[in-house]
Design an enzyme around this catalytic site. Structure first.
Site, short mmCIF file in Angstrom:
data_model
loop_
_atom_site.label_atom_id
_atom_site.label_comp_id
_atom_site.label_asym_id
_atom_site.label_seq_id
_atom_site.Cartn_x
_atom_site.Cartn_y
_atom_site.Cartn_z
N THR A 37 -0.91 -8.02 -0.78
CA THR A 37 0.42 -7.55 -0.43
C THR A 37 1.25 -8.72 0.09
O THR A 37 0.74 -9.81 0.36
CB THR A 37 0.35 -6.48 0.66
OG1 THR A 37 -0.20 -7.07 1.85
CG2 THR A 37 -0.52 -5.30 0.23
N LYS A 56 -4.13 -1.99 16.28
CA LYS A 56 -4.93 -1.22 15.33
C LYS A 56 -6.10 -0.51 16.02
O LYS A 56 -6.48 0.59 15.61
CB LYS A 56 -5.42 -2.13 14.21
CG LYS A 56 -4.31 -2.64 13.31
CD LYS A 56 -3.58 -1.50 12.60
CE LYS A 56 -2.62 -2.00 11.54
NZ LYS A 56 -1.97 -0.90 10.79
N ILE A 93 0.83 -1.20 0.00
CA ILE A 93 0.00 0.00 0.00
C ILE A 93 0.87 1.26 0.00
O ILE A 93 0.60 2.22 -0.72
CB ILE A 93 -0.97 -0.01 1.19
CG1 ILE A 93 -1.99 -1.15 1.03
CG2 ILE A 93 -1.69 1.33 1.32
CD1 ILE A 93 -2.91 -1.34 2.22
N TYR A 150 -2.33 -7.92 16.91
CA TYR A 150 -2.45 -7.02 15.76
C TYR A 150 -3.68 -6.13 15.92
O TYR A 150 -3.61 -4.91 15.74
CB TYR A 150 -2.55 -7.84 14.48
CG TYR A 150 -2.66 -7.02 13.22
CD1 TYR A 150 -1.55 -6.36 12.70
CD2 TYR A 150 -3.87 -6.92 12.53
CE1 TYR A 150 -1.64 -5.62 11.52
CE2 TYR A 150 -3.97 -6.18 11.35
CZ TYR A 150 -2.86 -5.53 10.86
OH TYR A 150 -2.96 -4.79 9.70
#
Length: 248
Positions: A199, A170, A13, A166
């Site tokens: 990705t 976030k 990204i 994770y």
């Protein structure tokens, strides 16, 4: 044209955002862990389809301004305390139109097996470094009445099994963006929540999940980048505060 700093610029990204901004003629400050990959990206962006319009600066001895409008800074975001020294060594910009936080790491594991070092790694890269970079660059952002974009994740909206570290980082990034938006009224602040995107990080996630990786199953990084740059280009009488981008 403006100046934009992108963290995680060599990732899927981040690199896609860099390409779009460069096509629009903006100056870029690219940061990442690998000096070699940063140099490769900078070389790509200085030539070919992504090169900015060649504007000759008659006061400068070194030729076209476009060849000098991309800088690279090698940064290890797993060590937030070292960011200030690294930026100071390269020279902090005095004016910054945008800061795009695109760096991130993910390692899946159940809570019962996540040790402290793994929690610290997620929080350091995904949250603490973003907070520290923002703090250090606030004077430059204020000078330009700039825009801060946090590339979050749909995991920042909902935590699933084995995604706790994770997702926690976030969720924290979402809180950072929301607080910054209220505190810095002269700035615009956007959080982008991409779903699964094609990705290298997604390739790693699929391997951790024990599933094959098929690029066509996910949104393209360039698609997410178009949404992000669209938010940056929104007229100044409005702000895209939150936007979710999911694969169709």
């Amino acid at each position: 044209m403006g100046t934009y700093l992108i963290t995680g610029a060599t990732g899927g990204i981040g690199a896609a955002v860099a390409r779009l901004l460069r096509e629009r003629g903006h100056d870029l400050i690219l940061t990442g862990r690998s000096a070699g990959r940063l140099d490769e990206l900078a070389k790509e962006l200085r030539t070919g389809a992504h090169a900015a319009t060649q504007l000759i600066d008659t006061t400068a001895p070194t030729g076209p301004a476009s060849t000098r409008s991309i800088r690279t800074i090698q940064l290890d975001l797993s060590e937030p305390r070292r960011i200030e020294a690294a930026l100071a060594m390269d020279g902090l910009p005095t004016r910054l139109d945008g800061l795009v936080h695109a760096a991130g790491v993910v390692h899946l594991s159940p809570v019962a097996e996540l040790e402290a070092d793994e929690w610290i790694a997620h929080l350091s890269v995904n949250l603490v470094s973003a907070a520290e970079m923002t703090r250090l660059l606030l004077p430059a952002l204020r000078a330009a009445k700039g825009h801060v974009v946090f590339v979050n994740s749909t995991a920042g909206l909902r935590a699933n099994p084995e995604w706790s570290a994770y997702a926690a980082s976030k969720f924290g990034l979402r809180a950072l963006a929301d607080s910054l938006r209220h505190e810095e009224r002269s700035l615009r602040v956007t959080t982008v929540y991409p779903g699964r995107t094609a990705t290298e990080m997604q390739r790693s996630v699929r391997a951790q999940e024990g599933h094959p990786y098929a690029e066509d199953d996910f949104a393209a990084p360039a698609t997410v980048a178009r949404v992000l740059v669209g938010a940056l280009e929104t007229p100044r009488d409005a702000v895209v505060s939150d936007v979710t981008v999911r694969p169709h």
